[in-house]
Design a protein around this motif. Structure first.
Motif, PDB file in Angstrom:
ATOM      1  N   PRO A 145      47.499 -27.854  16.526  1.00 44.77           N
ATOM      2  CA  PRO A 145      46.942 -27.702  18.093  1.00 44.77           C
ATOM      3  C   PRO A 145      48.270 -28.370  18.572  1.00 44.77           C
ATOM      4  CG  PRO A 145      45.110 -28.550  16.554  1.00 44.77           C
ATOM      5  CD  PRO A 145      46.059 -28.589  15.877  1.00 44.77           C
ATOM      6  N   LEU A 146      48.739 -27.606  19.501  1.00 45.41           N
ATOM      7  CA  LEU A 146      49.929 -28.457  20.712  1.00 45.41           C
ATOM      8  C   LEU A 146      49.415 -28.883  21.808  1.00 45.41           C
ATOM      9  CD1 LEU A 146      52.536 -25.383  20.200  1.00 45.41           C
ATOM     10  CD2 LEU A 146      52.302 -27.518  18.780  1.00 45.41           C
ATOM     11  N   LEU A 147      48.648 -28.350  22.384  1.00 44.87           N
ATOM     12  CA  LEU A 147      47.763 -28.874  23.711  1.00 44.87           C
ATOM     13  C   LEU A 147      46.538 -28.759  23.378  1.00 44.87           C
ATOM     14  CD1 LEU A 147      49.003 -27.920  27.458  1.00 44.87           C
ATOM     15  CD2 LEU A 147      46.796 -28.614  26.514  1.00 44.87           C
ATOM     16  N   HIS A 148      45.882 -29.912  23.249  1.00 42.63           N
ATOM     17  CA  HIS A 148      44.240 -29.737  22.705  1.00 42.63           C
ATOM     18  C   HIS A 148      43.855 -31.179  22.573  1.00 42.63           C
ATOM     19  CE1 HIS A 148      40.536 -28.906  20.972  1.00 42.63           C
ATOM     20  NE2 HIS A 148      40.889 -29.755  19.956  1.00 42.63           N
ATOM     21  N   PRO A 149      42.788 -31.632  23.322  1.00 36.60           N
ATOM     22  CA  PRO A 149      41.919 -30.752  24.143  1.00 36.60           C
ATOM     23  C   PRO A 149      42.576 -30.619  25.421  1.00 36.60           C
ATOM     24  CG  PRO A 149      41.139 -33.062  23.893  1.00 36.60           C
ATOM     25  CD  PRO A 149      42.361 -32.922  22.951  1.00 36.60           C
ATOM     26  N   ARG A 160      49.016 -40.731  25.403  1.00 35.90           N
ATOM     27  CA  ARG A 160      49.364 -39.329  25.010  1.00 35.90           C
ATOM     28  C   ARG A 160      47.691 -38.802  24.240  1.00 35.90           C
ATOM     29  NH1 ARG A 160      53.808 -37.795  20.484  1.00 35.90           N
ATOM     30  NH2 ARG A 160      55.202 -38.422  22.080  1.00 35.90           N
ATOM     31  N   MET A 161      47.373 -37.587  24.548  1.00 29.19           N
ATOM     32  CA  MET A 161      46.464 -37.047  24.213  1.00 29.19           C
ATOM     33  C   MET A 161      46.793 -36.198  22.838  1.00 29.19           C
ATOM     34  SD  MET A 161      43.028 -36.532  24.566  1.00 29.19           S
ATOM     35  CE  MET A 161      42.624 -37.049  26.125  1.00 29.19           C
ATOM     36  N   ILE A 162      46.089 -36.390  21.805  1.00 31.79           N
ATOM     37  CA  ILE A 162      46.350 -35.470  20.588  1.00 31.79           C
ATOM     38  C   ILE A 162      44.793 -35.227  20.327  1.00 31.79           C
ATOM     39  CG2 ILE A 162      47.956 -36.935  19.916  1.00 31.79           C
ATOM     40  CD1 ILE A 162      46.562 -38.393  18.170  1.00 31.79           C
ATOM     41  N   SER A 163      44.856 -34.192  19.150  1.00 30.00           N
ATOM     42  CA  SER A 163      43.592 -33.537  19.076  1.00 30.00           C
ATOM     43  C   SER A 163      42.354 -34.557  18.683  1.00 30.00           C
ATOM     44  CB  SER A 163      43.385 -32.567  17.687  1.00 30.00           C
ATOM     45  OG  SER A 163      44.613 -31.791  18.094  1.00 30.00           O
TER      46      SER A 163
END
Length: 325
Positions: A66-70, A169-172
């Motif tokens: 995943p690159l941009l998720h959620p 930062r948002m990560i999976s």
């Protein structure tokens, strides 16, 4: 295209995609994407608020990550010029921290990490990684402003107290408080084009004076008390003085530390274009020649091969520009 766009965890829109652009920056909290697609009669209806995921194969790897998720669909725009097309504007879910407002009153001696837990809990965001920021903060009263503005005020105060630099930062797996430059894979930038290097004395400070908040005595104005003066490179660049008045600085030691952190000579930024390395994010460290630099912003067009535009700066310049001003 070796990228996947999945809507609501069940609709694979990848075959309809014509272009994907992503932008990440230290000046914003949410990773932003634009997806251009051809519309077909059998495609599912797409509305703002739906979940979305953009995945790709990292540089030198074989499997999708995943690159941009959620992510969340924020805007949907359709056009029809013979062929119907849809453009999606998507963000990772830190967008809710930027678009939501609240008030917070925090007692003294809390750390940014402790407050980060409160923000995340209030906005139902799962925490993936939360380092101990270490520095105890002063009492804070945040009137109506975005959650991210309050959060970043804590991170700026942490940096001013001599702490490390952090960015949400948002990560999976959820929300993390990312320490700038702490990425394990530090990519060497090669085969770059259109390199622009800017070096300037604009904004330089070779002498910094920290003042206590001015107070009047018996109705008379009195000079502010000087808590610290620090200087560096005045013989090389001339005397460029900055004045700081900060109510949060209570001791001479803290004032001296703040004055030193505000000293700045030539500021340098580098902009370049090159082949896309799709896992590089804002705040990551990269190598450019013999220089280890931080990514201030990255704009990328996904593809085979994709391309990216980077703005880079030194650690000290990033600290001064975003955390000490």
């Amino acid at each position: 295209m070796s990228y996947k766009v999945i809507l609501q965890d069940k609709y694979d829109l990848s075959a309809l995609v014509e272009a994907i652009n992503l932008r990440d920056s230290l000046e914003q909290v949410a990773y932003q994407g634009t997806v251009n697609m051809v519309a077909t009669p059998d495609m599912p209806p797409i509305n703002p608020g739906m979940s979305i995921r953009i995945s790709g194969i990292p540089y030198g790897k074989k499997d999708y990550v995943p690159l941009l998720h959620p992510g969340v669909v924020w805007e949907v725009e359709s056009s029809n010029n013979g062929t119907k097309r849809i453009t999606l504007t998507v963000y990772d879910r830190t967008i809710y921290l930027d678009k939501s407002e609240d008030e917070y009153l925090f007692p003294a001696k809390q750390t940014a990490s402790q407050r980060f837990k409160k923000y995340a809990a209030d906005w139902n965001l799962k925490i993936a990684k939360l380092p101990d920021t270490g520095k105890k903060l002063g009492r804070s009263v945040y009137r109506t402003q975005s959650i991210y503005a309050s959060m970043f005020a804590d991170l700026r105060e942490t940096a001013k107290a001599g702490g490390k630099l952090y960015h949400p930062r948002m990560i999976s797996s959820g929300l993390e408080l990312y320490e700038l430059g702490s990425n394990k894979d530090v990519y060497i930038l090669e085969h770059v084009t259109d390199t622009t290097q800017s070096r300037t004395l604009e904004g330089a400070a070779t002498q910094v004076k920290v003042l206590a908040t001015a107070a009047s005595e018996s109705g008379k104005e009195v000079p502010s008390k000087v808590m610290a003066i620090e200087k560096k490179d005045t013989d090389k660049f001339g005397l460029l003085q900055a004045i700081i008045q900060d109510d949060e600085v209570k001791s001479k030691a803290a004032a001296t530390e703040l004055a030193k952190s505000k000293l700045r000579g030539i500021q340098q930024t580098i902009s370049l274009n090159g082949p896309d390395i799709n896992t590089i994010r804002a705040g990551d460290a990269v190598m450019f020649g013999s220089l280890k630099l931080l990514v201030i912003s990255v704009s990328r067009e996904l593809g085979n091969p994709g391309s990216m535009s980077l703005e880079l700066g030194t650690y000290d310049d990033v600290k001064r520009r975003f955390y000490l001003e």
